[in-house]
Design a protein around this motif. Structure first.
Motif, mmCIF file in Angstrom:
data_model
loop_
_atom_site.group_PDB
_atom_site.id
_atom_site.type_symbol
_atom_site.label_atom_id
_atom_site.label_comp_id
_atom_site.label_asym_id
_atom_site.label_seq_id
_atom_site.Cartn_x
_atom_site.Cartn_y
_atom_site.Cartn_z
ATOM 1 N N LEU A 1 -6.497 -0.590 -0.704
ATOM 2 C CA LEU A 1 -6.241 0.214 0.393
ATOM 3 C C LEU A 1 -5.599 1.464 0.251
ATOM 4 O O LEU A 1 -5.846 2.362 0.971
ATOM 5 C CB LEU A 1 -5.259 -0.996 1.251
ATOM 6 C CG LEU A 1 -4.956 -0.689 2.790
ATOM 7 C CD1 LEU A 1 -6.343 -0.719 3.491
ATOM 8 C CD2 LEU A 1 -4.014 -1.531 3.249
ATOM 9 N N ALA A 2 -4.728 1.589 -0.788
ATOM 10 C CA ALA A 2 -4.083 2.741 -1.206
ATOM 11 C C ALA A 2 -4.911 3.753 -1.908
ATOM 12 O O ALA A 2 -4.861 4.907 -1.495
ATOM 13 C CB ALA A 2 -3.022 2.422 -2.312
ATOM 14 N N SER B 1 -3.637 -2.953 8.212
ATOM 15 C CA SER B 1 -3.644 -3.646 6.980
ATOM 16 C C SER B 1 -3.876 -5.405 7.099
ATOM 17 O O SER B 1 -3.656 -6.070 6.283
ATOM 18 C CB SER B 1 -2.100 -3.568 6.481
ATOM 19 O OG SER B 1 -1.139 -4.097 7.487
ATOM 20 N N SER B 2 -4.287 -5.912 8.316
ATOM 21 C CA SER B 2 -4.382 -7.277 8.617
ATOM 22 C C SER B 2 -5.352 -7.884 7.751
ATOM 23 O O SER B 2 -6.353 -7.314 7.277
ATOM 24 C CB SER B 2 -5.171 -7.317 10.180
ATOM 25 O OG SER B 2 -4.212 -6.502 11.202
ATOM 26 N N MET C 1 0.869 -1.213 0.024
ATOM 27 C CA MET C 1 -0.014 0.079 -0.037
ATOM 28 C C MET C 1 1.072 1.179 0.098
ATOM 29 O O MET C 1 0.614 2.273 -0.815
ATOM 30 C CB MET C 1 -0.705 -0.086 1.318
ATOM 31 C CG MET C 1 -1.588 1.253 1.440
ATOM 32 S SD MET C 1 -0.877 2.579 2.326
ATOM 33 C CE MET C 1 -0.410 1.889 3.731
ATOM 34 N N ALA C 2 1.994 1.229 0.790
ATOM 35 C CA ALA C 2 2.958 2.509 0.914
ATOM 36 C C ALA C 2 3.486 2.884 -0.204
ATOM 37 O O ALA C 2 3.812 3.884 -0.790
ATOM 38 C CB ALA C 2 3.656 2.073 2.188
ATOM 39 N N CYS D 1 -9.192 7.114 10.243
ATOM 40 C CA CYS D 1 -8.556 5.519 9.862
ATOM 41 C C CYS D 1 -9.193 4.943 8.441
ATOM 42 O O CYS D 1 -10.090 5.257 8.256
ATOM 43 C CB CYS D 1 -9.177 4.776 11.061
ATOM 44 S SG CYS D 1 -8.597 5.290 12.655
ATOM 45 N N VAL D 2 -8.326 4.076 7.836
ATOM 46 C CA VAL D 2 -8.867 3.200 6.906
ATOM 47 C C VAL D 2 -8.118 1.701 7.259
ATOM 48 O O VAL D 2 -7.103 1.644 7.955
ATOM 49 C CB VAL D 2 -7.751 3.665 5.607
ATOM 50 C CG1 VAL D 2 -7.779 2.510 4.416
ATOM 51 C CG2 VAL D 2 -8.151 4.989 5.065
ATOM 52 N N SER D 3 -9.068 0.857 6.919
ATOM 53 C CA SER D 3 -8.739 -0.745 7.399
ATOM 54 C C SER D 3 -9.088 -1.582 6.361
ATOM 55 O O SER D 3 -9.955 -1.532 5.547
ATOM 56 C CB SER D 3 -9.425 -0.630 8.497
ATOM 57 O OG SER D 3 -9.460 -2.163 9.032
ATOM 58 N N SER D 4 -8.507 -2.607 6.292
ATOM 59 C CA SER D 4 -8.922 -3.821 5.583
ATOM 60 C C SER D 4 -9.978 -4.345 6.308
ATOM 61 O O SER D 4 -10.366 -4.015 7.645
ATOM 62 C CB SER D 4 -7.683 -4.735 5.480
ATOM 63 O OG SER D 4 -7.150 -5.200 6.866
#
Length: 380
Positions: free
Chosen positions: A334-335, A287-288, A226-227, A307-310
């Protein structure tokens, strides 16, 4: 009328920093405030750690037994066995996580205790999520679940179906979510300034972070992928992962180098002042691929971090906003969500963070969670 248990004995695998360990700490702290007449004792099957130190500092009865991972020294369980045999009537034995469910549950049952409650804290039980030994423990617990525990608490609604499919007794399950200490976990302007200064992160940089131990379920490779995509679109971004085993992970460092992000990444070990670290972030990204009820996500929300989450475990239910949830194992998605959030005006991002905190305060207070536990104990 059901009575208060005179004592609750908590048996947990270990007392290092982690979601279950942190929840136990918060639960005991709240229980002492609401019901000081109930004795609370804690046994760690393995080693103590930072959570054990905090509990001891607060005056709780804590004992680390030092059981080896391969169970080569079972005699160290003798103090726990003696305690269980001497428990007053109507006491409760509360176990936390698979190994404690199995070993603590069997010891309690053999000692004549019948008010046994298991606690399951995750939804991923496949080969990619847990090791072979733990899978064997899960299989044995599934068979014992039909008679040994009176109830099985799970903190994630998604976990029940997974475990029932693995053979657990469906009738034993009950859901109790996690609670958060919103006094400790809150935005700290001074902590933000101090941490960013220590890390060498400028005010202009956008710092995206995750707090997670090095573990396959945390899918830190997903965070790195993602990064890489985010950094290509937003050159002022920097990235941080903090957790046990993170700085010493050669595979993680190799992934970061392969992505060309060595200068953009900060890898930290387990942190004592997590609220200050959270406050230093501009965005939190989980990212879990497998979680139960993701504590760390709720803590970031309590600190007013966008917040962003899987879509792992109950992350969607905690965050409560599908715009910021990406499929598990999909770094591109995610990105996309991270970049969409960073594209918002600063004031709108701050407003989103404030809304996150309000959601945690209204729906996930630790006081209400302890009342749920106590109601269950009394019903036994």
């Amino acid at each position: 009328m059901s009575r208060m248990p005179p004592e609750v004995v908590h048996i947990i695998t270990g007392l290092q920093q982690g979601g279950a360990e942190s929840m136990l700490h918060k639960l005991l702290t709240e229980a002492r405030q609401q019901n000081p007449e109930i004795r609370q004792s804690v046994y760690a099957l393995g080693q103590s750690g930072v959570v054990g130190e905090r509990l001891c500092a607060q005056g709780f009865e804590v004992r680390a037994l030092g059981l080896s991972p391969r169970l080569g020294n079972p005699w160290v369980l003798r103090p726990l066995w003696q305690h269980l045999r001497q428990l007053p009537p109507d006491s409760v034995v509360q176990t936390w996580m698979y190994h404690a469910d199995l070993i603590g549950g069997l010891l309690a049952y053999a000692a004549g205790q019948r008010r046994i409650v298991w606690n399951i804290r995750q939804s991923g039980i496949g080969p990619a999520d847990i090791g072979r030994m733990t899978r064997w423990v899960v299989g044995l617990c599934a068979r014992l679940s039909h008679r040994l525990p009176r109830k099985i608490i799970t903190n994630a609604r998604t976990a029940q179906a997974v475990h029932v499919a693995a053979g657990y007794a469906a009738s034993r399950f009950t859901w109790i979510g996690n609670g958060f200490d919103t006094q400790r976990f809150s935005f700290q302007p001074e902590g933000r300034r101090r941490v960013r200064e220590q890390l060498g992160v400028s005010d202009q940089a956008l710092l995206i972070g995750n707090v997670a131990r090095h573990d396959p379920q945390k899918d830190l490779g997903n965070f790195v992928a993602m990064a890489r995509q985010v950094h290509q679109r937003q050159r002022h971004t920097r990235f941080l992962i903090a957790g046990r085993g993170v700085p010493s992970s050669a595979p993680l460092r190799t992934q970061i180098a392969a992505a060309g992000l060595e200068q953009a990444f900060l890898l930290l070990d387990e942190q004592q002042d997590v609220p200050a670290l959270m406050s230093a972030l501009d965005l939190f990204c989980l990212s879990s691929r497998a979680e139960g009820f993701p504590n760390v996500l709720g803590e970031a929300m309590a600190c007013e971090r966008p917040c962003v989450s899987s879509d792992c475990g109950d992350a969607g239910a905690v965050l409560g906003d599908p715009r910021w949830i990406a499929p598990t194992g999909d770094p591109e998605a995610l990105a996309d969500r991270v970049c969409a959030l960073l594209a918002l005006p600063v004031a709108q991002r701050l407003q989103l963070g404030a809304g996150h905190r309000q959601r945690i305060q209204s729906s996930f207070s630790v006081a209400s969670i302890w009342r749920d536990y106590l109601h269950l104990y009394r019903s036994l």
